[in-house]
Design a protein around this motif. Structure first.
Motif, PDB file in Angstrom:
ATOM      1  N   THR A 134       0.875  -1.189   0.141  1.00 53.90           N
ATOM      2  CA  THR A 134       0.389  -0.179  -0.143  1.00 53.90           C
ATOM      3  C   THR A 134       1.268   0.919  -0.010  1.00 53.90           C
ATOM      4  O   THR A 134       1.547   1.000   0.557  1.00 53.90           O
ATOM      5  N   ASP A 135       0.209   2.441  -0.267  1.00 52.36           N
ATOM      6  CA  ASP A 135       0.246   3.352  -0.213  1.00 52.36           C
ATOM      7  C   ASP A 135       1.555   3.975   1.444  1.00 52.36           C
ATOM      8  O   ASP A 135       2.728   4.447   1.223  1.00 52.36           O
ATOM      9  N   ASP A 136       0.420   3.625   1.814  1.00 50.87           N
ATOM     10  CA  ASP A 136       1.133   3.942   3.490  1.00 50.87           C
ATOM     11  C   ASP A 136       2.479   3.275   3.836  1.00 50.87           C
ATOM     12  O   ASP A 136       2.778   3.248   5.029  1.00 50.87           O
ATOM     13  N   GLN A 137       1.956   1.817   3.332  1.00 54.45           N
ATOM     14  CA  GLN A 137       3.344   1.025   3.693  1.00 54.45           C
ATOM     15  C   GLN A 137       4.777   1.114   3.127  1.00 54.45           C
ATOM     16  O   GLN A 137       5.486   1.517   3.690  1.00 54.45           O
ATOM     17  N   ARG A 138       4.258   1.931   2.415  1.00 55.46           N
ATOM     18  CA  ARG A 138       5.880   2.654   0.869  1.00 55.46           C
ATOM     19  C   ARG A 138       6.149   3.340   1.545  1.00 55.46           C
ATOM     20  O   ARG A 138       7.202   4.351   1.867  1.00 55.46           O
ATOM     21  N   GLU A 150       2.388  -7.336   4.605  1.00 53.95           N
ATOM     22  CA  GLU A 150       1.962  -7.291   5.812  1.00 53.95           C
ATOM     23  C   GLU A 150       2.546  -6.408   6.484  1.00 53.95           C
ATOM     24  O   GLU A 150       3.084  -6.213   7.415  1.00 53.95           O
ATOM     25  N   ASN A 151       1.847  -5.368   7.625  1.00 51.21           N
ATOM     26  CA  ASN A 151       2.043  -4.825   8.516  1.00 51.21           C
ATOM     27  C   ASN A 151       2.473  -4.986   9.996  1.00 51.21           C
ATOM     28  O   ASN A 151       3.832  -4.303  10.091  1.00 51.21           O
ATOM     29  N   GLY A 152       2.487  -5.967   9.944  1.00 49.90           N
ATOM     30  CA  GLY A 152       3.540  -6.809  11.475  1.00 49.90           C
ATOM     31  C   GLY A 152       4.450  -7.343  10.220  1.00 49.90           C
ATOM     32  O   GLY A 152       5.758  -6.676  11.422  1.00 49.90           O
TER      33      GLY A 152
END
Length: 428
Positions: free
Chosen positions: A180-184, A219-221
């Motif tokens: 996702t953009d947020d993860q990047r 994944e966020n984790g």
């Protein structure tokens, strides 16, 4: 090529591919125009790790198509330098990129510098240390350009991450990746402006993620666990470390509590408790001073507590000390006065110590004319204690004023006493 690290593979090939550093290599800069016109000056590139010093050198070579040799000053010997000179004789001109140039020894210099001077070797040196402190003047004098590269912004790093995710040849573009953009952006933020760190973190995240229907899903984790392992940039004794100490002191002096705590956090993460404690104690007297005389002992107590506790608990008393100093009244009048006196002595403004102040604890002092001192404690003056109007400075310095009190905190009271005593002197 895919066995090489992503950060290495994604190194820009031309100066138009450089992310950030527009103040150095933007299209409106003189350096960009020179390079596009085929002229490359010898230069020093200075900045923190991962800001793009090596990438810029490779991009310059890729743009000009000049022969390019990369050496590390800590590993290269005289023979390596002689090989560069030989290549320059054959090619007519060669770019030598010398990493950690501040470690360049005299033997290497003697072999190389004449060829830099005549233009057959274009020297691009890179250093994380301040070149005006750590790079030999002989090298600096032959480098027409000294450019300080800045840490990349989150937006600059995000451009690199997007490029790496989309590039099918050098990057990860052949692999379907769901990120996702947020993860990047989280990766970009975590890199602290270090492009190499960001690309390495991206690559690690992709390889640590699971595959679902042929698509790698981040994944966020997984991402958060890898971000926790990203170290703080800077080292204990490099230029960046001293810049952090400077920023801490200037933030405290400027009463910016949040900025001061931010720089304290960086310094403590670097782990040099002794240097941080020493600077805090200096600040308590240099910047807080007579406006709050209790600050010095309080900061000392915090430092002693921190030393006894050790990290990470040491951060607690040190945080108290920093907040205390940020919000305290401030004065530098005492040490400024002393510096004025020191400057006066260095400029030759000295004189004979008055006879009544000279030592009289020996036989013969009276014959030398020493004596006549009046003991102030025998002359009470209100609640002050004791004072007597007599000369203390040498005759040729009478009337000289070094101390200029300010009306801040406790010094306001001290200032009133000082000015009152000065008035008494004039009534003599």
């Amino acid at each position: 090529m895919q066995n090489e690290p992503l950060a290495y593979r994604m190194r820009p090939q031309t100066i138009d591919e450089i992310a950030g550093q527009q103040h150095v290599i933007g299209k409106d800069t003189a350096l960009y125009k020179m390079i596009m016109n085929g002229h490359v000056p010898s230069m020093l590139l200075y900045g923190d790790p991962g800001v793009g010093k090596t990438s810029l050198a490779f991009a310059i070579a890729g743009t000009t198509k000049l022969p390019f040799i990369a050496l590390n000053a800590t590993k290269a010997g005289k023979k390596d330098v002689e090989d560069v000179v030989a290549d320059a004789r054959i090619s007519g001109k060669v770019i030598l990129f010398l990493d950690e140039i501040h470690r360049f020894n005299k033997l290497q210099q003697d072999t190389l510098l004449p060829h830099v001077e005549n233009g057959s070797i274009i020297l691009i040196g890179a250093t994380t240390e301040n070149p005006f402190h750590d790079v030999n003047p002989a090298i600096r004098s032959r480098c027409g350009e000294i450019k300080q590269l800045k840490r990349l912004t989150t937006e600059d790093v995000d451009v690199l991450l997007k490029r790496a995710l989309e590039d099918p040849d050098k990057g990860l573009g052949k692999t379907p990746i769901k990120i996702t953009d947020d993860q990047r952006l989280k990766i970009a933020d975590a890199s602290n402006g270090d492009a190499r760190k960001a690309l390495t973190l991206l690559e690690s995240t992709v390889f640590a993620s699971f595959e679902e229907n042929g698509v790698t899903v981040v994944e966020n984790g997984t991402l958060d666990s890898l971000i926790d392992r990203v170290g703080v940039f800077g080292d204990k004794k490099g230029s960046h470390f001293y810049n952090l100490l400077s920023a801490l002191q200037k933030s405290v002096r400027g009463s910016d509590t949040d900025a001061a705590l931010y720089y304290l956090a960086h310094l403590l993460e670097n782990g040099d408790l002794v240097a941080v404690s020493r600077r805090l104690l200096v600040m308590s007297y240099e910047d807080i001073g007579l406006a709050n005389p209790a600050a010095g002992p309080q900061v000392l107590a915090a430092i002693q507590s921190a030393e006894r506790l050790g990290l990470p608990e040491a951060r607690i008393p040190l945080a108290n000390a920093v907040v205390l100093m940020c919000l305290s009244e401030k004065s530098n009048s005492a040490y400024v006065a002393l510096d004025k006196a020191i400057s006066s002595i260095h400029s030759g403004k000295t004189g004979e110590i008055p006879s009544h102040l000279k030592d009289t604890h020996y036989s013969g002092a009276k014959e030398l004319g020493h004596g006549g001192y009046v003991y102030p404690h025998d002359h009470k003056i209100g609640t002050f204690g004791g004072w007597v109007n007599q000369t203390y400075l040498p005759d040729n310095l009478i009337g000289t004023r070094f101390y200029d009190p300010i009306d801040a905190g406790e010094e306001k009271r001290l200032s009133a006493i000082y000015n009152k005593l000065e008035k008494f002197k004039k009534e003599k």
